[in-house]
Scaffold this motif. Structure first.
Motif, PDB file in Angstrom:
ATOM      1  N   PHE A 160     -21.778   0.048  98.737  1.00 13.09           N
ATOM      2  CA  PHE A 160     -22.845   0.814  98.106  1.00 13.09           C
ATOM      3  C   PHE A 160     -23.743  -0.120  97.297  1.00 13.09           C
ATOM      4  N   MET A 161     -25.049   0.124  97.358  1.00 13.34           N
ATOM      5  CA  MET A 161     -25.990  -0.764  96.695  1.00 13.34           C
ATOM      6  C   MET A 161     -26.007  -0.590  95.178  1.00 13.34           C
ATOM      7  N   ASP A 162     -25.461   0.518  94.678  1.00 11.96           N
ATOM      8  CA  ASP A 162     -25.406   0.690  93.225  1.00 11.96           C
ATOM      9  C   ASP A 162     -24.164   0.049  92.621  1.00 11.96           C
ATOM     10  N   GLY A 163     -23.359  -0.625  93.454  1.00  5.31           N
ATOM     11  CA  GLY A 163     -22.184  -1.331  92.963  1.00  5.31           C
ATOM     12  C   GLY A 163     -20.922  -0.509  92.878  1.00  5.31           C
ATOM     13  N   SER A 164     -20.995   0.778  93.167  1.00  4.21           N
ATOM     14  CA  SER A 164     -19.804   1.625  93.095  1.00  4.21           C
ATOM     15  C   SER A 164     -18.907   1.400  94.304  1.00  4.21           C
ATOM     16  N   ALA A 165     -17.637   1.754  94.150  1.00  6.55           N
ATOM     17  CA  ALA A 165     -16.667   1.589  95.231  1.00  6.55           C
ATOM     18  C   ALA A 165     -16.617   2.846  96.091  1.00  6.55           C
ATOM     19  N   MET A 166     -16.278   2.661  97.351  1.00  8.06           N
ATOM     20  CA  MET A 166     -16.087   3.791  98.248  1.00  8.06           C
ATOM     21  C   MET A 166     -14.817   4.543  97.846  1.00  8.06           C
ATOM     22  N   VAL A 167     -14.927   5.858  97.665  1.00 14.41           N
ATOM     23  CA  VAL A 167     -13.754   6.684  97.377  1.00 14.41           C
ATOM     24  C   VAL A 167     -13.055   6.976  98.701  1.00 14.41           C
ATOM     25  N   ILE A 168     -11.795   6.608  98.793  1.00 16.98           N
ATOM     26  CA  ILE A 168     -11.052   6.732 100.051  1.00 16.98           C
ATOM     27  C   ILE A 168     -10.697   8.195 100.322  1.00 16.98           C
ATOM     28  N   LYS A 169     -10.889   8.601 101.576  1.00 19.37           N
ATOM     29  CA  LYS A 169     -10.533   9.963 101.974  1.00 19.37           C
ATOM     30  C   LYS A 169     -10.273  10.000 103.474  1.00 19.37           C
ATOM     31  N   ALA A 170      -9.213  10.674 103.859  1.00 19.48           N
ATOM     32  CA  ALA A 170      -8.855  10.785 105.270  1.00 19.48           C
ATOM     33  C   ALA A 170      -9.862  11.654 106.012  1.00 19.48           C
ATOM     34  N   ALA A 171      -9.885  11.501 107.334  1.00 11.80           N
ATOM     35  CA  ALA A 171     -10.765  12.312 108.166  1.00 11.80           C
ATOM     36  C   ALA A 171     -10.392  13.784 108.059  1.00 11.80           C
ATOM     37  N   GLY A 172     -11.349  14.628 108.351  1.00 12.07           N
ATOM     38  CA  GLY A 172     -11.118  16.068 108.298  1.00 12.07           C
ATOM     39  C   GLY A 172     -12.340  16.827 107.832  1.00 12.07           C
ATOM     40  N   ASP A 173     -13.115  16.226 106.906  1.00 11.83           N
ATOM     41  CA  ASP A 173     -14.371  16.842 106.486  1.00 11.83           C
ATOM     42  C   ASP A 173     -15.411  16.707 107.600  1.00 11.83           C
ATOM     43  N   SER A 174     -16.404  17.576 107.580  1.00 15.04           N
ATOM     44  CA  SER A 174     -17.508  17.485 108.537  1.00 15.04           C
ATOM     45  C   SER A 174     -18.527  16.497 107.976  1.00 15.04           C
ATOM     46  N   VAL A 175     -18.416  15.245 108.412  1.00 19.69           N
ATOM     47  CA  VAL A 175     -19.171  14.136 107.820  1.00 19.69           C
ATOM     48  C   VAL A 175     -20.287  13.684 108.762  1.00 19.69           C
ATOM     49  N   GLY A 176     -21.473  13.503 108.207  1.00 19.17           N
ATOM     50  CA  GLY A 176     -22.597  12.952 108.948  1.00 19.17           C
ATOM     51  C   GLY A 176     -23.079  11.666 108.301  1.00 19.17           C
ATOM     52  N   VAL A 177     -23.682  10.790 109.093  1.00 19.44           N
ATOM     53  CA  VAL A 177     -24.208   9.519 108.594  1.00 19.44           C
ATOM     54  C   VAL A 177     -25.557   9.271 109.256  1.00 19.44           C
ATOM     55  N   ALA A 178     -26.525   8.806 108.481  1.00 23.78           N
ATOM     56  CA  ALA A 178     -27.847   8.528 109.053  1.00 23.78           C
ATOM     57  C   ALA A 178     -28.488   7.346 108.348  1.00 23.78           C
ATOM     58  N   ALA A 179     -29.126   6.482 109.133  1.00 22.58           N
ATOM     59  CA  ALA A 179     -29.936   5.412 108.561  1.00 22.58           C
ATOM     60  C   ALA A 179     -31.139   6.038 107.866  1.00 22.58           C
ATOM     61  N   VAL A 180     -31.483   5.554 106.694  1.00 22.51           N
ATOM     62  CA  VAL A 180     -32.578   6.144 105.928  1.00 22.51           C
ATOM     63  C   VAL A 180     -33.922   5.644 106.460  1.00 22.51           C
ATOM     64  N   GLY A 181     -34.916   6.528 106.455  1.00 21.72           N
ATOM     65  CA  GLY A 181     -36.254   6.147 106.868  1.00 21.72           C
ATOM     66  C   GLY A 181     -36.339   5.760 108.329  1.00 21.72           C
ATOM     67  N   LYS A 182     -37.145   4.734 108.607  1.00 19.33           N
ATOM     68  CA  LYS A 182     -37.347   4.252 109.970  1.00 19.33           C
ATOM     69  C   LYS A 182     -37.311   2.727 109.989  1.00 19.33           C
ATOM     70  N   ARG A 183     -37.237   2.165 111.190  1.00 15.80           N
ATOM     71  CA  ARG A 183     -37.185   0.712 111.319  1.00 15.80           C
ATOM     72  C   ARG A 183     -38.076   0.248 112.463  1.00 15.80           C
TER      73      ARG A 183
END
Length: 401
Positions: A160-183
């Motif tokens: 994370f760019m704000d310096g925080s750590a990733m909170v660990i969690k097992a799969a099961g939630d309905s998770v989405g991921v997207a690149a921000v903006g355009k390239r």
């Protein structure tokens, strides 16, 4: 005394043309913020070499006229994307997207999926993404800028760019991921050619100068840990139109209000590993624009582009021989840099990704201070088989698009 022009009152307006030779429509245009900007008509000078008994020069002539523009600015999201896309020769488009699914887990080093492929979904090293859909206790992972340092089919690694750590969690939630903006990036085929009209407006003296058929020739980005990131453009063109008392672009769009960047809210990765010892970096892209003179015309009528050349320089604290060995062994490395416009977890970001960099010199300074290694480099088109890198020289991501 009559009024004189003052730079603080001047306005720079630029608009993409519909075609070469066609001045951009008067109803368009966007104001471009600047530190300084100059647009001028230039000509080569030719002095007579004839022997003169008076021992004085007898004549001077001017060759073909052409135009040149130089914009020195401060980097910001959104505002300069049209000029970047023109230099890269490709419009900005959406990056990687993974639709919501229950097979994504949050791990200490990033996201892990048990079905599908991050690579097939378009995710690339050096990009910035945001996560959605994680529930307690991992809700803090959502809607934050995550700098991707490396990608495989199953792993999206980074921090994370704000310096925080990733909170660990097992799969099961309905998770989405997207690149921000355009390239955007220089493609292998289908290169675009964007022509621009630029107008320098000096309203307090009623002098407005238009420059038609401008090509973006060069871009320079410079980052320091204790200063604003600079962004400079060079444009070259064929002609300046008549000076007018009223502006051609009477109602241009206002400049985007995005924040500025500094090295304090940025991240760099080398070969997929975050670097904490970088003290500065600059990147230059040169489109090798040439405006050629012709017989029978006072103004240039032909402009051309060469290949897009990438180069740059970064400085790092001397900790070991790694960067010296990269240079001596001609080891090609991947380099990525992402900068945020503030400390907010979802601040605007601009990211640069280079899949194939060759260090061309590595020099160490001296003094009663931490020693610094200055590495000059060339950016080459990536030709490898690792799909986490685009087959290009440089990729730029802008979250405001």
């Amino acid at each position: 005394m009559a009024s004189t022009a003052n730079g603080i009152d001047s306005v720079i307006v630029i608009s993409k043309q519909g075609a070469e030779g066609v001045k951009a429509a008067a109803g368009g245009g966007q104001v471009y913020p600047r530190v300084t900007a100059t647009f001028d008509t230039e000509a080569d000078k030719y002095a007579s070499s004839e022997i003169d008994a008076s021992q004085q020069q007898g004549d001077t002539r001017l060759g073909n006229f052409r135009t040149a523009g130089a914009i020195k600015a401060e980097a910001a999201c959104g505002t300069y994307a049209p000029l970047m896309a023109a230099l890269l020769r490709r419009d900005f488009t959406a990056g990687g997207v993974a639709a919501a699914q229950t097979t994504i887990a949050a791990a200490a080093t990033g996201l892990v999926r048990s079905a599908g492929s991050w690579l097939a979904d378009g995710f690339r090293a050096g990009s910035v993404v945001r996560i959605s859909g994680l529930t307690a206790p991992a809700t803090a992972n959502n809607a934050k800028n995550f700098f991707v340092t490396s990608v495989t089919a199953t792993n999206l690694n980074g921090q994370f760019m704000d310096g925080s750590a990733m909170v660990i969690k097992a799969a099961g939630d309905s998770v989405g991921v997207a690149a921000v903006g355009k390239r955007s990036f220089t493609p292998l085929t289908g290169h675009t050619t964007d022509w621009f009209t630029a107008e320098v407006q000096d309203p307090n003296i009623g002098v407005h100068r238009s420059f038609v058929d401008q090509l973006v020739s060069k871009m320079d980005i410079a980052v320091q840990p204790n200063g604003i990131t600079s962004l400079d453009f060079t444009l070259m063109g064929k002609a300046e139109g008549p000076t007018t008392a009223v502006p051609h672009f009477a109602t241009p769009a206002a400049a985007a209000g995005s924040g500025k960047f500094s090295g304090a809210t940025a991240m760099m990765s080398v070969n997929g590993i975050p670097s904490q010892i970088c003290t500065g970096m600059s990147v230059s892209l040169d489109g090798q624009v040439k405006v050629d003179p012709v017989i029978g015309s006072r103004f240039a009528t032909a402009a051309s582009r060469g290949k897009v050349l990438g180069s740059g320089q970064f400085t790092v604290l001397l900790q070991d021989a790694v960067y010296l060995d990269y240079f001596k062994n001609e080891t090609e490395i991947a380099l990525a840099y992402a900068m945020a416009s503030g400390t907010a977890p979802n601040a605007d970001v601009l990211a640069l990704a280079m899949g194939r960099v060759k260090i061309t010199s590595a020099k160490i300074d001296d003094g009663e201070k931490n020693k610094i290694v200055t590495c000059a480099f060339d950016i080459l088109r990536y030709k490898g088989a690792d799909a986490q890198h685009e087959a290009t020289t440089l990729s730029i991501q802008d979250s405001a698009l």
